[in-house]
Design an enzyme around this catalytic site. Structure first.
Site, PDB file in Angstrom:
ATOM      1  NE  ARG A   1      -3.581   2.164   2.809  1.00 57.14           N
ATOM      2  CZ  ARG A   1      -4.811   2.370   2.357  1.00 57.14           C
ATOM      3  NH1 ARG A   1      -5.385   1.458   1.600  1.00 57.14           N
ATOM      4  NH2 ARG A   1      -5.472   3.471   2.649  1.00 57.14           N
TER       5      ARG A   1
ATOM      6  CG  HIS B   1      -8.160   0.870  -3.493  1.00 55.03           C
ATOM      7  ND1 HIS B   1      -7.577  -0.295  -3.037  1.00 55.03           N
ATOM      8  CD2 HIS B   1      -8.777   1.423  -2.411  1.00 55.03           C
ATOM      9  CE1 HIS B   1      -7.828  -0.428  -1.748  1.00 55.03           C
ATOM     10  NE2 HIS B   1      -8.552   0.593  -1.352  1.00 55.03           N
TER      11      HIS B   1
ATOM     12  CD  GLN C   1     -13.130  -0.700  -1.199  1.00 51.36           C
ATOM     13  OE1 GLN C   1     -12.405  -0.525  -0.233  1.00 51.36           O
ATOM     14  NE2 GLN C   1     -14.334  -1.256  -1.093  1.00 51.36           N
TER      15      GLN C   1
ATOM     16  CG  ASP D   1     -12.546   7.919  -1.844  1.00 50.40           C
ATOM     17  OD1 ASP D   1     -12.677   7.880  -0.603  1.00 50.40           O
ATOM     18  OD2 ASP D   1     -11.483   7.611  -2.420  1.00 50.40           O
TER      19      ASP D   1
ATOM     20  CB  CYS E   1     -13.656   2.882  -0.753  1.00 52.42           C
ATOM     21  SG  CYS E   1     -13.006   4.561  -0.933  1.00 52.42           S
TER      22      CYS E   1
ATOM     23  NE  ARG F   1     -10.212  -3.997   0.560  1.00 55.69           N
ATOM     24  CZ  ARG F   1      -9.427  -2.990   0.973  1.00 55.69           C
ATOM     25  NH1 ARG F   1      -9.968  -1.824   1.318  1.00 55.69           N
ATOM     26  NH2 ARG F   1      -8.118  -3.143   1.036  1.00 55.69           N
TER      27      ARG F   1
END
Length: 303
Positions: A104, A131, A134, A219, A259, A287
Site C-alpha cells: 500500500r 485500488h 476495493q 470517496d 470505500c 474486503r
C-alpha cells in the site's frame, strides 16, 4: 515457478475475476458456518505499508490467519525502505523470505518496480493510480445484493482519483457503463478512460450521472496525502455531495457504496450511511473475503 501479480484488474481475465467473486462468497459462507478453510497453512504474507490503513491491514492480516497462514506488518519507517534502500534490492530480499507480498503505497511505479523484481506474487493494496482490491469487494457486494452487474450503469461522484480509475477498469472487466461526475480539473486519468473503450462518460453534473444508475459510489474529497488541499477541495466539490435526494434520481433498485473512511457532511450527507440503500458495511466486510479469494488464487497460480 510462474509468478502472477495483481496490480490492476487487468491482471486477471474476466472469467478469473468472476471466479474470484464466486470463491469470495464461498469463503464468506464457510467463515459464517465455522468451516475450516486453511488453504494457506504455514504460508506468509509480507505487508508493506507506506500509507496507513484500517480496512486494508485488518482484512489482509485477518484473512491470512483465517486461511491458516501468517502476515508480517512492515511500515516503511521500520524497514530499510524508509532509510533509502532501493525498491529493487528490497524486493529481492523480502520476496526470498515470504510467499506473497502486498503493498500500500503512493506512486504506482513503486509497486510495479517491486513486482518486477519479486520472486513471489505481489498485490497492489492501493496506489495513487489504482485500488483494485476495493473493486473486488465492491463487485462482490453488488453481486450479493443485485446479481450480475453486466449491462448496468454505475455512477461515480466526486474526485477522479484511484478509485475512479479502478471503476473505469471494472467497467471493462465486469461489462457495465460508468458515468463520472466531477468538477472541472478533477477528471479521472485520461489513460484509464481510454482503456475503458467508450464505457466511461464524464460530466460536471451529479444529477446527470446518477440518473438511472444502479450503483452510486463516492470517496472523500481529499485523499491521504492531499490534506493541504482539503479546504480548497471542499469548496470546489461542495455541489458533489451524495445525498438521499440525489439517490432518489437513480434507479429504484440503486445501492450506494463508499470505500471508507467517510466524512459525513462533506462528500455524503450526515445520514446517508444509515439509508436503506447504503451497503457500505457489507462492502467493507467483503474486503476480507474478496482478498482471501485473491490470496488463494495467486498462491495456487505460483506454487
Amino acid at each position: 515457478m510462474s509468478v502472477r501479480h495483481f496490480l490492476s484488474l487487468f491482471d486477471c481475465s474476466k472469467d478469473e475475476l468472476k471466479k474470484l467473486i464466486k470463491r469470495a462468497i464461498e469463503l464468506k459462507t464457510m467463515r459464517r458456518d465455522n468451516i475450516p478453510h486453511n488453504t494457506l497453512n504455514g504460508r506468509i504474507l509480507g505487508m508493506i505499508f507506506e500509507k496507513s490503513s484500517t480496512r486494508t491491514r485488518v482484512s489482509f492480516e485477518a484473512g491470512m490467519i483465517q486461511l491458516g497462514g501468517q502476515a508480517i506488518f512492515l511500515a516503511s519507517r521500520d524497514t530499510q525502505l524508509g532509510r533509502g534502500e532501493t525498491i529493487h534490492d528490497s524486493a529481492i530480499i523480502i520476496s526470498s523470505m515470504v510467499d506473497m507480498v502486498m503493498i500500500r503505497t503512493f506512486a504506482h511505479d513503486n509497486v510495479t518496480e517491486f513486482a518486477k523484481n519479486s520472486k513471489v506474487p505481489v498485490i497492489n493494496a492501493l496506489t495513487d493510480d489504482l485500488h483494485p482490491c476495493q473493486l473486488l469487494a465492491d463487485m462482490q457486494t453488488y453481486f450479493e445484493q443485485r446479481g450480475d452487474i453486466a449491462g448496468k450503469t454505475v455512477a461515480w461522484i466526486g474526485d477522479g482519483n484511484n478509485m475512479c480509475n479502478s471503476y473505469a477498469e471494472a467497467a471493462v472487466q465486469f461489462d457495465f457503463q460508468l458515468k463520472v461526475a466531477c468538477p472541472k480539473g478533477f477528471e479521472p486519468n485520461p489513460r484509464f478512460v481510454e482503456l475503458a473503450k467508450g464505457r466511461v462518460q464524464i460530466t460536471d453534473d451529479p444529477k446527470e450521472a446518477v440518473a438511472g444508475a444502479h450503483l452510486v459510489s463516492t470517496d472523500v474529497f481529499a485523499s491521504m496525502g492531499q490534506e493541504d488541499e482539503a479546504a480548497e477541495r471542499l469548496e470546489k466539490f461542495k455541489n458533489f455531495q451524495v445525498t438521499e435526494q440525489l439517490l432518489d434520481l437513480a434507479s429504484p433498485d440503486v445501492i450506494f457504496m463508499h470505500c471508507l473512511p467517510a466524512h459525513r457532511g462533506e462528500e455524503i450527507s450526515e445520514t446517508l450511511l444509515d439509508d436503506s440503500r447504503s451497503v457500505v458495511w457489507q462492502q467493507a466486510e467483503n474486503r476480507l473475503h474478496a482478498q482471501k479469494a485473491l490470496l488463494e488464487f495467486l498462491y495456487q497460480q505460483a506454487y
